[in-house]
Scaffold this active site. Sequence first.
Site, PDB file in Angstrom:
ATOM      1  N   LYS A 206       0.830  -1.213   0.000  1.00  0.00           N
ATOM      2  CA  LYS A 206       0.000   0.000   0.000  1.00  0.00           C
ATOM      3  C   LYS A 206       0.864   1.263   0.000  1.00  0.00           C
ATOM      4  O   LYS A 206       2.064   1.209   0.228  1.00  0.00           O
ATOM      5  CB  LYS A 206      -0.940  -0.010   1.206  1.00  0.00           C
TER       6      LYS A 206
HETATM    7  C1  LIG Z   1      -9.209  -3.299  -1.356  1.00  0.00           C
HETATM    8  C2  LIG Z   1      -8.577  -4.009  -0.198  1.00  0.00           C
HETATM    9  N1  LIG Z   1      -9.295  -4.236   0.905  1.00  0.00           N
HETATM   10  C3  LIG Z   1      -8.781  -4.837   1.988  1.00  0.00           C
HETATM   11  C4  LIG Z   1      -7.476  -5.277   1.983  1.00  0.00           C
HETATM   12  C5  LIG Z   1      -6.951  -5.995   3.195  1.00  0.00           C
HETATM   13  O1  LIG Z   1      -5.935  -5.285   3.796  1.00  0.00           O
HETATM   14  P1  LIG Z   1      -5.028  -5.945   4.921  1.00  0.00           P
HETATM   15  O2  LIG Z   1      -4.024  -6.824   4.237  1.00  0.00           O
HETATM   16  O3  LIG Z   1      -4.382  -4.772   5.603  1.00  0.00           O
HETATM   17  O4  LIG Z   1      -5.911  -6.709   5.829  1.00  0.00           O
HETATM   18  C6  LIG Z   1      -6.678  -5.070   0.874  1.00  0.00           C
HETATM   19  C7  LIG Z   1      -5.267  -5.519   0.858  1.00  0.00           C
HETATM   20  O5  LIG Z   1      -4.706  -5.894  -0.126  1.00  0.00           O
HETATM   21  C8  LIG Z   1      -7.234  -4.417  -0.254  1.00  0.00           C
HETATM   22  O6  LIG Z   1      -6.530  -4.206  -1.353  1.00  0.00           O
END
Ligand SMILES: Cc1ncc(COP(=O)(O)O)c(C=O)c1O
Length: 428
Positions: A206
């Site tokens: 990210k």
């Molecule tokens: C659109 C979206 N939502 C949720 C997530 C989940 O994030 P995390 O890995 O911090 O739980 C991601 C991670 O890739 C994502 O791209």
Amino acid sequence: MMSEKLAIHGGPKAKTTENYPMYPGGLEIGDEEKRQVLEVLDNQYLFRYYGPANCESKVKRFEQEFAEKMGAKYALATSSCTGALISSLVACGVGPGDEVIVSGYTFFASCAAIVAAKAIPVIAEVDETLTIDPDDIEKKITPATKGILVVHMRGVPCDMDRIMSIAKKHKLVVIEDCAQAVGAMYKGKFVGTFGDCGCFSFQYHKTITAGEGGMIITNDKRLYDRCMSYHDTAACWRPDRFAEQRYEGELFCGSNFRMSELTGAVMLAQLQRLDGLNARMRDHQHRIIEQIKNTKGIKVRPCYDAEGDTGICLMFYLDSKDKVEPFVDALKAEGVNAAGVFNAGIPDWHIYAHWKHVIDKKTPTEVNCPYDCPYHTKAEPVEYAPDMNPNTLEYLGRVVHLDIPPQMSDEDCDMIAKAINKVAAVLA
Ligand SMILES: Cc1ncc(COP(=O)(O)O)c(C=O)c1O
């Protein structure tokens, strides 16, 4: 005009410089992150709520700075965006018997969070912006619908005016998944501040990152308190650890999605980089778009607020899905990191058609919660099929995707634009 010989046919490459991997904030980790982390280690203060000395919590400070930056009243740091989404859904009262409408183009976690909150995901179409299609939200509302989980996918804002007015009309909660869109805006306001809760990811891919991490923002004190309860097992760390609940529904057994001080320390430093990273990615994206926007045979992905796009990627459409693979192969031969998005044979956790565990309604026990739910009484059973959202697959089948690392130079952008134009002249 004669088209140039493509690199894939033995011609010279249009892009001769190195390609950076897509770890925007990760590749900028430097002295400030080190200083912050060393402070935590020197103080031996690794848990946000206590330590041997009386130190200011990095996590708390990060929450304050993040809330201020986004223009939200409250921010709660979490260990991941998935944890943030689950906590937000639970805080908003989503649970057994409820349906939540979610975009069919998002990382699988957005959908999994709904199942983890014991509600049933209803997967909606995206439109040409590749964000949830408000018309399809309206079609998918049933008496069991409790909320909408919208995803500002690949850095671009959803149609928040339409979404909020649909939500208001049908009394639905709105959770914004801003995992891929930290710093994105819609009509001058940061995404994450429109719905009931906005959720962010600081996972390594990210824009700003500590490897893992997440955040919830909200303007509603009650939701903040309930998120706090859920993210911290049993709400141990409200102002007074052993206090009675301050209102009905504040205290209940939760999970543990707390953020560590080490993560908070890295994130404090990364937050200072956010504006700079987004400005660089936006500049690059605009520079490339300026050079390809009139190119025959390609159409840049439209956006509900182009000014608010964080610029993390460039996506453009070809007029037929059959052209995507040769186009991408030719771009790669030119030295450009490009990819197609939907190909039924190649799994991708960002496209609902590949979410096998949802489509097959896989659950950890035979009770089959949330799908066979005695509380889900007000509507027909929710069914899934890989081809149930044809528009989504049609759009994703025709789109070409390029990451826009902030580390790129103007020269890199010009070479990418040149490569796209060169390939389009032959293959678009
Ligand atoms: C659109 C979206 N939502 C949720 C997530 C989940 O994030 P995390 O890995 O911090 O739980 C991601 C991670 O890739 C994502 O791209």
